[in-house]
Design a protein around this motif. Structure first.
Motif, mmCIF file in Angstrom:
data_model
loop_
_atom_site.group_PDB
_atom_site.id
_atom_site.type_symbol
_atom_site.label_atom_id
_atom_site.label_comp_id
_atom_site.label_asym_id
_atom_site.label_seq_id
_atom_site.Cartn_x
_atom_site.Cartn_y
_atom_site.Cartn_z
ATOM 1 N N PHE A 298 0.834 -1.201 0.000
ATOM 2 C CA PHE A 298 0.000 0.000 0.000
ATOM 3 C C PHE A 298 0.868 1.251 0.000
ATOM 4 O O PHE A 298 0.623 2.193 -0.761
ATOM 5 C CB PHE A 298 -0.947 0.029 1.208
ATOM 6 C CG PHE A 298 -1.863 1.223 1.213
ATOM 7 C CD1 PHE A 298 -3.112 1.148 0.608
ATOM 8 C CD2 PHE A 298 -1.462 2.438 1.767
ATOM 9 C CE1 PHE A 298 -3.949 2.263 0.576
ATOM 10 C CE2 PHE A 298 -2.294 3.552 1.744
ATOM 11 C CZ PHE A 298 -3.541 3.462 1.148
ATOM 12 N N VAL A 299 1.876 1.263 0.863
ATOM 13 C CA VAL A 299 2.750 2.442 0.951
ATOM 14 C C VAL A 299 3.433 2.703 -0.390
ATOM 15 O O VAL A 299 3.450 3.836 -0.879
ATOM 16 C CB VAL A 299 3.803 2.244 2.071
ATOM 17 C CG1 VAL A 299 4.872 3.344 2.001
ATOM 18 C CG2 VAL A 299 3.130 2.254 3.436
ATOM 19 N N ILE A 300 3.980 1.650 -0.992
ATOM 20 C CA ILE A 300 4.643 1.816 -2.290
ATOM 21 C C ILE A 300 3.657 2.322 -3.339
ATOM 22 O O ILE A 300 3.948 3.255 -4.092
ATOM 23 C CB ILE A 300 5.279 0.484 -2.746
ATOM 24 C CG1 ILE A 300 6.450 0.123 -1.829
ATOM 25 C CG2 ILE A 300 5.757 0.575 -4.200
ATOM 26 C CD1 ILE A 300 7.028 -1.256 -2.078
ATOM 27 N N LYS B 177 4.111 10.332 -6.758
ATOM 28 C CA LYS B 177 5.136 10.549 -7.791
ATOM 29 C C LYS B 177 4.469 10.878 -9.131
ATOM 30 O O LYS B 177 4.904 11.787 -9.850
ATOM 31 C CB LYS B 177 6.004 9.302 -7.914
ATOM 32 C CG LYS B 177 7.087 9.368 -8.996
ATOM 33 C CD LYS B 177 7.975 8.129 -8.895
ATOM 34 C CE LYS B 177 9.032 8.117 -9.993
ATOM 35 N NZ LYS B 177 8.480 7.734 -11.294
ATOM 36 N N GLU B 178 3.405 10.141 -9.459
ATOM 37 C CA GLU B 178 2.694 10.384 -10.713
ATOM 38 C C GLU B 178 2.058 11.771 -10.714
ATOM 39 O O GLU B 178 2.060 12.465 -11.738
ATOM 40 C CB GLU B 178 1.620 9.311 -10.902
ATOM 41 C CG GLU B 178 0.983 9.306 -12.281
ATOM 42 C CD GLU B 178 0.117 8.086 -12.496
ATOM 43 O OE1 GLU B 178 -0.980 8.259 -13.066
ATOM 44 O OE2 GLU B 178 0.528 6.974 -12.102
ATOM 45 N N ALA B 179 1.531 12.183 -9.557
ATOM 46 C CA ALA B 179 0.942 13.525 -9.456
ATOM 47 C C ALA B 179 1.995 14.600 -9.727
ATOM 48 O O ALA B 179 1.731 15.587 -10.421
ATOM 49 C CB ALA B 179 0.329 13.720 -8.068
ATOM 50 N N ILE B 180 3.202 14.399 -9.196
ATOM 51 C CA ILE B 180 4.289 15.364 -9.410
ATOM 52 C C ILE B 180 4.711 15.387 -10.882
ATOM 53 O O ILE B 180 4.899 16.458 -11.469
ATOM 54 C CB ILE B 180 5.488 15.013 -8.506
ATOM 55 C CG1 ILE B 180 5.120 15.187 -7.038
ATOM 56 C CG2 ILE B 180 6.696 15.882 -8.854
ATOM 57 C CD1 ILE B 180 6.158 14.657 -6.063
ATOM 58 N N LEU C 64 2.763 5.994 -2.674
ATOM 59 C CA LEU C 64 3.877 6.881 -3.036
ATOM 60 C C LEU C 64 4.027 6.977 -4.555
ATOM 61 O O LEU C 64 4.417 8.030 -5.086
ATOM 62 C CB LEU C 64 5.175 6.391 -2.400
ATOM 63 C CG LEU C 64 5.242 6.444 -0.873
ATOM 64 C CD1 LEU C 64 6.592 5.937 -0.378
ATOM 65 C CD2 LEU C 64 4.979 7.847 -0.349
ATOM 66 N N GLU C 65 3.708 5.899 -5.255
ATOM 67 C CA GLU C 65 3.731 5.951 -6.724
ATOM 68 C C GLU C 65 2.680 6.913 -7.259
ATOM 69 O O GLU C 65 2.908 7.613 -8.247
ATOM 70 C CB GLU C 65 3.524 4.550 -7.304
ATOM 71 C CG GLU C 65 4.741 3.646 -7.169
ATOM 72 C CD GLU C 65 4.470 2.214 -7.613
ATOM 73 O OE1 GLU C 65 3.281 1.858 -7.776
ATOM 74 O OE2 GLU C 65 5.445 1.455 -7.794
ATOM 75 N N LEU C 66 1.519 6.973 -6.602
ATOM 76 C CA LEU C 66 0.481 7.934 -7.001
ATOM 77 C C LEU C 66 0.957 9.367 -6.770
ATOM 78 O O LEU C 66 0.701 10.258 -7.583
ATOM 79 C CB LEU C 66 -0.818 7.668 -6.230
ATOM 80 C CG LEU C 66 -1.607 6.421 -6.646
ATOM 81 C CD1 LEU C 66 -2.730 6.143 -5.656
ATOM 82 C CD2 LEU C 66 -2.169 6.577 -8.054
#
Length: 270
Positions: free
Chosen positions: A160-162, A169-172, A165-167
């Protein structure tokens, strides 16, 4: 609340309830008064999360005493300085969804809090992009919760954490692409603004603000806010707006106010 830089306390269960009341309670009341929190802080009855086919996919914690204990633990984890700040956000986001402290509005609250927390460490605009990215990846987002909640998973939150955090990163990354594209558009249209102003600094300043609004905001800008930005009285701004050709302006209604933006299609032809 995010755009105005409000400082929000997130240390106690009472802080969570205070934020809920300020952020979403009015909307919940208007939608269904039965969903208004009725406990000491949160809800006192059982709540179930159901799928579109009405299958129960999650039961929120119950009774309220357990909700308060679990939320206190979640807030303690959120402020644990021994753990990476962004991991704390991800874990708290999951726990908020799992605890489900309110009858309605839990998802919006969790996303708002995560956005707020991101804005404390990253560029403020990143916070605004999180909900948008989640919305565009909603199936993937729900799968993260589903996998974490699976009995066989035994509470292992690393996936879940990974995934969360990928979401982020994708937002950035999406934000960077958007800003780069809008930046190129800004320079393109700014040349048109210079020509349209015909040497008038005041008209240039007004068009400059309206251009930014048209490129970077979804709503128009009010006379009041425009006057604050260019440091002129509202009556003076109104007078100068009348000197700008009507077809260059986009005028819409926001409540009882007119809001203004720039007609980019027309500007592109100039």
């Amino acid at each position: 609340m995010l755009s105005k830089g409000h400082q929000i306390e997130l240390k106690t269960c009472q802080d969570i309830r205070k934020l809920y009341d300020e952020f979403i309670l009015e909307e919940i009341e208007a939608d269904n008064t039965n969903n208004v929190p009725d406990g000491e802080i949160f809800r006192k009855d059982l709540v179930e999360v159901v799928s579109p086919s009405q299958k129960v996919i999650h039961k929120g914690m119950y009774p309220e005493a357990k909700i308060i204990t679990a939320m206190t633990s979640a807030l303690s984890i959120l402020h644990d300085n021994k753990v990476n700040y962004f991991v704390n956000i991800a874990v708290f986001h999951y726990m908020f969804g799992y605890i489900h402290p309110f009858y309605d509005g839990n998802g919006r609250m969790a996303r708002f809090i995560s956005s707020y927390l991101l804005m404390q460490q990253l560029e403020r605009v990143v916070g605004f992009g999180l909900s948008y990215t989640i919305k565009n990846n909603i199936k993937r987002y729900y799968e993260l919760f589903k996998d974490a909640n699976d009995f066989k998973n035994k509470g292992e939150l690393t996936p879940f954490v990974i995934g969360f955090l990928e979401l982020i990163k994708e937002a950035i990354e999406n934000l960077c692409v958007t800003i780069e594209g809008r930046g190129e558009q800004f320079h393109f249209y700014m040349e048109k603004v210079e020509r349209s102003a015909e040497g008038s600094k005041i008209i240039r300043d007004i068009l400059y603000v309206l251009l930014q609004n048209a490129l970077f905001d979804e709503e128009g800008i009010s006379i009041q806010y425009l006057s604050e930005l260019i440091e002129m009285s509202q009556s003076t701004v109104r007078s100068w707006l009348k000197k700008i050709p009507d077809d260059m302006l986009v005028v819409n209604q926001s409540g009882r106010m007119n809001v203004y933006s720039l007609n980019l299609d027309l500007m592109a032809q100039k």
